[in-house]
Write a protein that holds these residues in place. Structure first.
Motif, PDB file in Angstrom:
ATOM      1  N   ARG A  88       0.842  -1.203   0.000  1.00  0.00           N
ATOM      2  CA  ARG A  88       0.000   0.000   0.000  1.00  0.00           C
ATOM      3  C   ARG A  88       0.871   1.246   0.000  1.00  0.00           C
ATOM      4  NH1 ARG A  88      -2.384  -0.476   4.765  1.00  0.00           N
ATOM      5  NH2 ARG A  88      -1.164   1.186   5.656  1.00  0.00           N
ATOM      6  N   GLU A  92       0.958   4.244  -2.700  1.00  0.00           N
ATOM      7  CA  GLU A  92       0.724   5.640  -2.337  1.00  0.00           C
ATOM      8  C   GLU A  92       1.937   6.508  -2.712  1.00  0.00           C
ATOM      9  OE1 GLU A  92      -0.198   5.501   1.813  1.00  0.00           O
ATOM     10  OE2 GLU A  92      -2.198   4.656   1.474  1.00  0.00           O
ATOM     11  N   GLN A  95       1.804   7.266  -6.259  1.00  0.00           N
ATOM     12  CA  GLN A  95       0.815   8.305  -6.565  1.00  0.00           C
ATOM     13  C   GLN A  95       1.381   9.704  -6.257  1.00  0.00           C
ATOM     14  OE1 GLN A  95      -2.709   7.323  -4.334  1.00  0.00           O
ATOM     15  NE2 GLN A  95      -3.386   5.792  -5.848  1.00  0.00           N
ATOM     16  N   ILE A 109      -6.338   9.428  -1.199  1.00  0.00           N
ATOM     17  CA  ILE A 109      -5.782   8.489  -0.223  1.00  0.00           C
ATOM     18  C   ILE A 109      -6.475   8.668   1.121  1.00  0.00           C
ATOM     19  CG2 ILE A 109      -3.689   7.862   1.057  1.00  0.00           C
ATOM     20  CD1 ILE A 109      -2.107   8.595  -1.485  1.00  0.00           C
TER      21      ILE A 109
END
Length: 189
Positions: A88, A92, A95, A109
């Motif tokens: 995860r 993130e 991103q 998020i």
């Protein structure tokens, strides 16, 4: 004229029979017999059936777990959680690195963390098939040894009594001869 005559009158002998009938009795005594039937030998060997019930999984689903299982499951869950967390955070981070693509990854998020969907379901606890059954049927072995009967028979001879008959002859009427002379002397004169 008168002729002389000799007259003969005879009677035959009459005999009688005195008959005593024979007597006979026959008696057949019953045979003396004894019959003994020894019991057969019967041997039964039984290996009892065995039923094994394993409820470990059912108890675990209800929350009753052994300490080694709790440690193992906790370690597995921790490892899985760490791997999911690393994945995860890597997503993130990717991103955030692409912020130049005119996106706003921070609210997306934050929204993903704010609204987590919870799974709700009705299920049977413990689940079907969680109790393991194993059955070994019993084994019965029967051995029979028959015994022949013991028969003892003594034959009895018949009792036979015989009295012979008797026939005696007797004279009922004696024989006789009667001689009579008629007109014998008249002619001589």
């Amino acid at each position: 004229m008168r002729l002389p005559q000799i007259r003969l009158e005879s009677t035959f002998i009459k005999t009688g029979l005195h008959i005593q009938k024979p007597t006979q009795t026959i008696e057949q005594p019953k045979a003396i017999q004894s019959i003994e039937q020894p019991k057969a030998e019967l041997e039964i060997n039984t290996v009892p059936g065995k039923l094994t019930i394993d409820q470990t999984e059912a108890k675990a689903q209800l929350g009753y777990k052994t300490i080694p299982r709790i440690i193992s499951e906790s370690a597995q869950e921790g490892k899985q959680a760490v791997l999911e967390g690393i994945g995860r955070r890597a997503r993130e981070g990717d991103q955030f690195m692409r912020i130049e693509n005119k996106g706003n990854p921070l609210p997306q998020i934050a929204e993903a963390y704010a609204y987590k969907e919870k799974q709700f379901g009705i299920g049977w606890i413990p689940s079907h098939g969680s109790v393991k059954l194993q059955y070994t049927p019993a084994d019965v072995q029967v051995k029979v040894t028959p015994r022949k009967p013991i028969i003892d028979a003594q034959i009895q001879k018949p009792i036979h009594e015989y009295t012979p008959g008797n026939v005696s002859v007797y004279v009922e009427q004696k024989n006789s001869l009667k001689i009579d002379f008629v007109n014998l002397f008249d002619e001589m004169i």
